[in-house]
Design a protein around this motif. Sequence first.
Motif, PDB file in Angstrom:
ATOM      1  N   GLY A 190     -10.405  24.055 -22.004  1.00 14.50           N
ATOM      2  CA  GLY A 190     -11.214  24.000 -20.984  1.00 14.50           C
ATOM      3  C   GLY A 190     -11.711  22.777 -21.277  1.00 14.50           C
ATOM      4  N   PHE A 191     -12.476  21.864 -20.231  1.00 13.82           N
ATOM      5  CA  PHE A 191     -12.783  20.347 -20.482  1.00 13.82           C
ATOM      6  C   PHE A 191     -12.899  20.021 -21.928  1.00 13.82           C
ATOM      7  N   LEU A 192     -13.689  20.410 -23.098  1.00 16.12           N
ATOM      8  CA  LEU A 192     -13.780  20.421 -24.076  1.00 16.12           C
ATOM      9  C   LEU A 192     -12.436  20.302 -25.029  1.00 16.12           C
ATOM     10  N   ASP A 193     -11.916  21.059 -25.169  1.00 16.20           N
ATOM     11  CA  ASP A 193     -10.599  21.755 -25.758  1.00 16.20           C
ATOM     12  C   ASP A 193      -9.504  20.136 -24.937  1.00 16.20           C
ATOM     13  N   GLN A 194      -9.610  19.858 -23.417  1.00 15.36           N
ATOM     14  CA  GLN A 194      -8.627  18.976 -23.425  1.00 15.36           C
ATOM     15  C   GLN A 194      -9.163  17.198 -23.900  1.00 15.36           C
ATOM     16  N   GLY A 195     -10.523  17.370 -23.854  1.00 14.59           N
ATOM     17  CA  GLY A 195     -11.408  16.109 -23.958  1.00 14.59           C
ATOM     18  C   GLY A 195     -11.228  15.164 -25.027  1.00 14.59           C
ATOM     19  N   ALA A 196     -11.063  16.309 -26.099  1.00 14.59           N
ATOM     20  CA  ALA A 196     -11.287  15.992 -27.158  1.00 14.59           C
ATOM     21  C   ALA A 196      -9.842  15.292 -27.635  1.00 14.59           C
ATOM     22  N   PHE A 197      -9.250  16.355 -27.035  1.00 12.22           N
ATOM     23  CA  PHE A 197      -7.462  15.637 -27.119  1.00 12.22           C
ATOM     24  C   PHE A 197      -7.195  14.381 -26.941  1.00 12.22           C
ATOM     25  N   GLY A 214      -6.673   8.136 -27.343  1.00 10.02           N
ATOM     26  CA  GLY A 214      -6.833   7.097 -26.396  1.00 10.02           C
ATOM     27  C   GLY A 214      -7.729   6.652 -27.902  1.00 10.02           C
ATOM     28  N   VAL A 215      -7.684   6.364 -29.244  1.00  4.50           N
ATOM     29  CA  VAL A 215      -7.479   5.800 -30.323  1.00  4.50           C
ATOM     30  C   VAL A 215      -6.574   5.561 -31.854  1.00  4.50           C
ATOM     31  N   SER A 216      -6.249   4.673 -31.528  1.00  2.00           N
ATOM     32  CA  SER A 216      -4.706   5.312 -32.425  1.00  2.00           C
ATOM     33  C   SER A 216      -4.859   4.114 -33.568  1.00  2.00           C
ATOM     34  N   LEU A 217      -4.205   4.036 -34.150  1.00  2.00           N
ATOM     35  CA  LEU A 217      -4.184   2.863 -34.988  1.00  2.00           C
ATOM     36  C   LEU A 217      -3.627   1.568 -34.719  1.00  2.00           C
ATOM     37  N   LEU A 218      -2.229   1.381 -33.742  1.00  4.95           N
ATOM     38  CA  LEU A 218      -1.854   0.733 -33.347  1.00  4.95           C
ATOM     39  C   LEU A 218      -2.372   0.105 -32.182  1.00  4.95           C
ATOM     40  N   GLY A 219      -3.619   0.782 -31.819  1.00  3.01           N
ATOM     41  CA  GLY A 219      -4.700   0.668 -31.460  1.00  3.01           C
ATOM     42  C   GLY A 219      -5.169  -1.038 -30.825  1.00  3.01           C
ATOM     43  N   PHE A 220      -5.775  -1.239 -32.672  1.00  6.54           N
ATOM     44  CA  PHE A 220      -6.487  -2.099 -32.994  1.00  6.54           C
ATOM     45  C   PHE A 220      -5.598  -3.253 -32.889  1.00  6.54           C
ATOM     46  N   ALA A 221      -4.773  -3.623 -33.424  1.00  9.83           N
ATOM     47  CA  ALA A 221      -4.056  -4.652 -33.019  1.00  9.83           C
ATOM     48  C   ALA A 221      -3.324  -4.850 -32.073  1.00  9.83           C
ATOM     49  N   MET A 274      -4.221   7.148 -13.668  1.00  9.13           N
ATOM     50  CA  MET A 274      -3.269   7.285 -13.941  1.00  9.13           C
ATOM     51  C   MET A 274      -2.689   8.406 -14.961  1.00  9.13           C
ATOM     52  N   VAL A 275      -3.195   8.266 -16.022  1.00  9.39           N
ATOM     53  CA  VAL A 275      -2.745   9.733 -16.683  1.00  9.39           C
ATOM     54  C   VAL A 275      -4.042  11.210 -16.640  1.00  9.39           C
ATOM     55  N   GLY A 276      -4.701  10.914 -15.537  1.00 16.52           N
ATOM     56  CA  GLY A 276      -5.372  12.139 -14.825  1.00 16.52           C
ATOM     57  C   GLY A 276      -5.191  12.409 -14.563  1.00 16.52           C
ATOM     58  N   LEU A 277      -4.237  11.750 -13.145  1.00 22.78           N
ATOM     59  CA  LEU A 277      -3.697  12.315 -11.699  1.00 22.78           C
ATOM     60  C   LEU A 277      -2.322  12.817 -12.225  1.00 22.78           C
ATOM     61  N   SER A 278      -1.607  12.821 -13.767  1.00 22.89           N
ATOM     62  CA  SER A 278      -0.600  12.895 -13.696  1.00 22.89           C
ATOM     63  C   SER A 278      -0.389  14.185 -14.732  1.00 22.89           C
ATOM     64  N   TYR A 310     -10.131  10.233 -22.535  1.00 22.53           N
ATOM     65  CA  TYR A 310      -8.328   8.674 -22.937  1.00 22.53           C
ATOM     66  C   TYR A 310      -9.895   7.284 -22.996  1.00 22.53           C
ATOM     67  N   GLY A 311      -9.892   7.410 -21.325  1.00 25.21           N
ATOM     68  CA  GLY A 311     -10.175   6.206 -20.687  1.00 25.21           C
ATOM     69  C   GLY A 311     -11.358   5.305 -21.703  1.00 25.21           C
ATOM     70  N   VAL A 312     -12.811   6.611 -22.487  1.00 20.15           N
ATOM     71  CA  VAL A 312     -13.346   5.909 -23.077  1.00 20.15           C
ATOM     72  C   VAL A 312     -12.957   5.090 -24.098  1.00 20.15           C
ATOM     73  N   THR A 313     -11.769   6.272 -25.640  1.00 20.49           N
ATOM     74  CA  THR A 313     -11.829   5.691 -26.244  1.00 20.49           C
ATOM     75  C   THR A 313     -10.914   4.328 -26.584  1.00 20.49           C
ATOM     76  N   GLN A 314      -9.883   4.693 -25.660  1.00 18.38           N
ATOM     77  CA  GLN A 314      -9.006   3.267 -25.544  1.00 18.38           C
ATOM     78  C   GLN A 314     -10.313   1.922 -25.499  1.00 18.38           C
ATOM     79  N   VAL A 315     -11.114   1.242 -24.562  1.00 16.40           N
ATOM     80  CA  VAL A 315     -11.195   0.890 -24.752  1.00 16.40           C
ATOM     81  C   VAL A 315     -12.221   0.268 -25.720  1.00 16.40           C
ATOM     82  N   LEU A 316     -12.830   1.438 -26.250  1.00 14.37           N
ATOM     83  CA  LEU A 316     -13.801   1.336 -27.527  1.00 14.37           C
ATOM     84  C   LEU A 316     -12.725   0.604 -28.774  1.00 14.37           C
TER      85      LEU A 316
END
Length: 455
Positions: free
Chosen positions: A24-31, A36-43, A76-80, A239-245
């Motif tokens: 459902g939405f929550l299963d996929q949304g949580a994934f 979106g929150v990656s250790l690589l993203g901070f730097a 774009m990820v959502g479209l794909s 993905y969008g919300v957490t990558q920005v965060l």
Amino acid sequence: MAVSASERDEVAPTLDGPVPRSLGFLDQGAFWANLGVSLLGFAGVLAVLQPAGAPPLTVAAAVVATVVGTAIGSAMVGLSAIPGARTGAPAMVVLRDLFGGVLSWIPSVLNVVQLIGWGTFELVVIAQAGTLALGGPTWAWVVGAGVVTTLLTLRPLGMLRLLRRVVTILVAISVAYLAWWLFTRPTGADLGDRGSWSGFWAGTDAAIAVAVSWIPVASDYSRHSKRVSTAFTSATIGYGVTQVLCFVVGLAALSLVGGDGDAVFAPMLAAPLGVLALLVLTVRETDQSFANVYSTAVSAQNLVPRADRRVLSLAIGALITVLALGVTIDDYAVFLAVIGSVFVPLLGVGVGEALVAHRRGRAMDLSRWAPSRPLMVLAWVVGLVVYQLINPGGAPVWSDAWSALREAIGFAPPSWLSASLTSFLVAGLVAAAFAALEPRRSAPRASTAAGAATP
Ligand SMILES: Nc1nc2[nH]cnc2c(=O)[nH]1
């Protein structure tokens, strides 16, 4: 032997098995929120602040570029994710319809290369963060992360349920705690004191580039979505919300260490519960390596449909563990950005072609030997050339060659031109024109739903 409910709700070992539709939405949304929150993203946000080949940005410009680039990239990820949810087929199998069975091997191989690279990179990063938080030999962290990653891939839908039920809340608390700590420190350095807005679109492209490397995996998960609409919304929003965060928290941490990417975790570890928060994020990072290994296996199944995904995952998990132990990965990072960029025009081709196919009422052909469509590959290459000419990136040899070609033909793109958006649009328009020119296909052999992906 009796089969338990959780076993029934798991991905079949081979491509031709049934496709559970339980997410459902929550299963996929949580994934997607976790990806979106990656250790690589901070730097990684430094690539937005100081884009390769463009002037540095002010902090305000970098934040706006992060928001705009992430919104575009995650859409774009959502479209794909849509074709997987519509057909029940994994991402690379969907491309059998677009390119033809044999030609779909080209993006499949590229995807396998990028995912093995990302998987290796993730194990290295987990080991670096783990040793910082708790100490211990790096090799032990690499091997531990490799083993956990590989085990998680054996039950992919179980992994997604685990993320939703347990992990996401721990990650949310950890990120909120770190954000509170970092934003309440005495003001750090102004990271953008020599910046301007003129490199805005290059910075936006960098934010898009981080997201788009997930384009060729999205359908591997959305094929298990209960509904098509939630496949799109969960990936785009989650993905969008957490990558920005993640990027904004990264900027706050970097400002406290003078913009030194190698020291980005130091201000986090200085928090009273910083070790615990970083440990949660480090262990959770195995969701990224999980996605890389599982999707490598599923992509490989497009070439060898009768191979058991569990055997493939075991082999790939072992491979990235060995690579992470022995390879200097830093230089590979720029190549990953380049490989990721080829999937933007690929998505453009998919969207452009789908619009024409929809008008013609053409059903999809996902059979293994679906007829080749070289014109679609040509449209992809046109989009790829457009991307590289506008933004050659910073990879040695490859980027130098594109920069040289740019000079040779006297092409100097204006700074407002986004490589991602332009290549997406050009590839889409060319593909739509080619698709309209193609003769109408006679009786389509396979339509949608599970089983369409004939081995
Ligand atoms: N495919 C992929 N894209 C990423 N973007 C940032 N990290 C990753 C990763 O681990 N895999």
